[in-house]
Scaffold this motif. Structure first.
Motif, mmCIF file in Angstrom:
data_model
loop_
_atom_site.group_PDB
_atom_site.id
_atom_site.type_symbol
_atom_site.label_atom_id
_atom_site.label_comp_id
_atom_site.label_asym_id
_atom_site.label_seq_id
_atom_site.Cartn_x
_atom_site.Cartn_y
_atom_site.Cartn_z
ATOM 1 N N GLU A 3 1.097 -1.415 0.119
ATOM 2 C CA GLU A 3 0.487 -0.041 -0.070
ATOM 3 C C GLU A 3 1.255 1.323 -0.482
ATOM 4 N N LEU A 4 0.726 1.745 -1.380
ATOM 5 C CA LEU A 4 1.264 3.466 -0.860
ATOM 6 C C LEU A 4 0.555 4.752 -0.078
ATOM 7 N N LYS A 5 1.461 5.041 0.936
ATOM 8 C CA LYS A 5 0.310 6.028 1.469
ATOM 9 C C LYS A 5 0.772 7.230 1.307
ATOM 10 N N GLY A 6 2.071 7.786 0.645
ATOM 11 C CA GLY A 6 2.049 9.328 0.242
ATOM 12 C C GLY A 6 3.712 8.859 -0.163
ATOM 13 N N TYR A 7 4.053 9.934 -0.319
ATOM 14 C CA TYR A 7 6.194 10.309 -0.647
ATOM 15 C C TYR A 7 6.285 11.426 0.406
ATOM 16 N N HIS A 8 7.928 11.293 0.480
ATOM 17 C CA HIS A 8 8.717 12.119 1.380
ATOM 18 C C HIS A 8 10.179 12.606 -0.401
ATOM 19 N N ALA A 9 10.158 13.531 0.137
ATOM 20 C CA ALA A 9 11.533 14.431 -0.470
ATOM 21 C C ALA A 9 12.317 14.773 0.188
ATOM 22 N N HIS A 10 13.734 14.675 0.046
ATOM 23 C CA HIS A 10 15.064 15.582 1.085
ATOM 24 C C HIS A 10 16.080 16.139 -0.188
ATOM 25 N N VAL A 11 16.083 17.341 0.465
ATOM 26 C CA VAL A 11 16.754 17.436 0.198
ATOM 27 C C VAL A 11 18.444 17.749 0.674
ATOM 28 N N TYR A 12 19.204 17.401 -0.291
ATOM 29 C CA TYR A 12 20.506 16.938 0.488
ATOM 30 C C TYR A 12 21.788 18.258 -0.009
ATOM 31 N N TYR A 13 22.482 19.045 1.000
ATOM 32 C CA TYR A 13 23.218 20.259 0.938
ATOM 33 C C TYR A 13 24.688 20.328 1.749
ATOM 34 N N ASP A 14 24.671 21.106 1.662
ATOM 35 C CA ASP A 14 26.371 21.786 2.068
ATOM 36 C C ASP A 14 26.907 22.442 2.602
ATOM 37 N N GLN A 15 27.395 23.220 3.356
ATOM 38 C CA GLN A 15 27.034 24.690 3.536
ATOM 39 C C GLN A 15 27.317 25.945 1.724
ATOM 40 N N THR A 16 28.146 25.027 1.254
ATOM 41 C CA THR A 16 28.408 26.168 -0.364
ATOM 42 C C THR A 16 26.884 26.162 -0.715
ATOM 43 N N THR A 17 26.764 24.726 -0.405
ATOM 44 C CA THR A 17 24.455 24.758 -1.621
ATOM 45 C C THR A 17 23.428 25.402 -0.806
ATOM 46 N N ARG A 18 23.747 25.225 0.740
ATOM 47 C CA ARG A 18 22.497 25.525 1.471
ATOM 48 C C ARG A 18 21.606 26.216 1.032
ATOM 49 N N PRO A 19 21.950 27.838 0.562
ATOM 50 C CA PRO A 19 21.357 28.652 0.276
ATOM 51 C C PRO A 19 20.658 28.413 -1.332
ATOM 52 N N VAL A 20 21.152 27.598 -2.186
ATOM 53 C CA VAL A 20 20.406 27.177 -2.889
ATOM 54 C C VAL A 20 19.255 26.092 -2.502
ATOM 55 N N ALA A 21 19.099 25.452 -1.515
ATOM 56 C CA ALA A 21 18.803 24.492 -1.032
ATOM 57 C C ALA A 21 17.229 24.900 -0.255
ATOM 58 N N GLU A 22 17.833 26.272 0.214
ATOM 59 C CA GLU A 22 16.669 26.979 0.565
ATOM 60 C C GLU A 22 15.883 27.572 -0.666
ATOM 61 N N ARG A 23 16.773 28.156 -1.356
ATOM 62 C CA ARG A 23 15.716 29.134 -2.738
ATOM 63 C C ARG A 23 15.089 27.382 -3.108
ATOM 64 N N LEU A 24 15.033 26.215 -2.708
ATOM 65 C CA LEU A 24 14.418 25.128 -3.805
ATOM 66 C C LEU A 24 13.291 24.984 -2.854
ATOM 67 N N ARG A 25 13.512 24.912 -1.786
ATOM 68 C CA ARG A 25 12.843 24.710 0.030
ATOM 69 C C ARG A 25 11.164 25.630 -0.776
ATOM 70 N N ASP A 26 11.751 26.512 -0.634
ATOM 71 C CA ASP A 26 10.978 27.840 -0.783
ATOM 72 C C ASP A 26 10.081 28.094 -1.771
ATOM 73 N N THR A 27 10.314 27.643 -3.040
ATOM 74 C CA THR A 27 9.814 27.383 -4.316
ATOM 75 C C THR A 27 8.848 25.842 -4.022
ATOM 76 N N ILE A 28 9.296 25.006 -3.677
ATOM 77 C CA ILE A 28 8.483 24.031 -3.683
ATOM 78 C C ILE A 28 7.107 24.409 -2.584
ATOM 79 N N ILE A 29 7.425 25.078 -1.215
ATOM 80 C CA ILE A 29 6.470 25.098 -0.659
ATOM 81 C C ILE A 29 5.173 26.180 -1.067
#
Length: 98
Positions: A3-29
Motif C-alpha cells: 500500500e502506497l501511503k504517500g511520498y517524502h522528498a529530501h533535499v541534501y546540501y552542504d554549507q556551500t549549497t545551502r542557499p540554493v537548497a533554501e530557495r528550492l525549499r521555498d519554491t516547492i512550498i
C-alpha cells in the motif's frame, strides 16, 4: 503489492549549497501542498549531505523505500540504511484522508 501511503522528498546540501537548497525549499512550498521539514546541517537518520534530492514512496518498508524504491533528482548518494526501522513511525506518514 504494498500500500502506497504517500511520498517524502529530501533535499541534501552542504554549507556551500545551502542557499540554493533554501530557495528550492521555498519554491516547492509555494508551488505544492506539502508539509515542509526542517533544515538540518547535520546528518539525520539514513540521510547524508549534498545538493541532491531523494524522492521515496511511503509503504510498509522504510528500508525498501529508501533503497530499491527510491527516485533521485541529481546524483544518488550512499544511504545509512542499516539504521532504519522496518516500518515508519506514525508521525512520519501523511494523515489519512476522510
Amino acid at each position: 503489492m504494498t500500500e502506497l501511503k504517500g511520498y517524502h522528498a529530501h533535499v541534501y546540501y552542504d554549507q556551500t549549497t545551502r542557499p540554493v537548497a533554501e530557495r528550492l525549499r521555498d519554491t516547492i512550498i509555494g508551488q505544492f501542498a506539502v508539509k515542509p521539514g526542517a533544515f538540518s546541517d547535520e546528518p539525520i537518520g539514513p540521510h547524508p549531505m549534498g545538493l541532491d534530492v531523494l524522492v521515496h514512496p511511503l509503504t510498509e518498508s522504510s528500508y525498501n523505500d529508501h533503497s530499491k524504491n527510491a527516485l533521485w533528482l541529481g546524483t544518488p548518494v550512499p544511504m545509512r540504511l542499516e539504521i532504519l526501522r522496518p516500518t515508519y513511525r506514525t508521525e512520519l506518514l501523511p494523515a489519512a484522508s476522510h
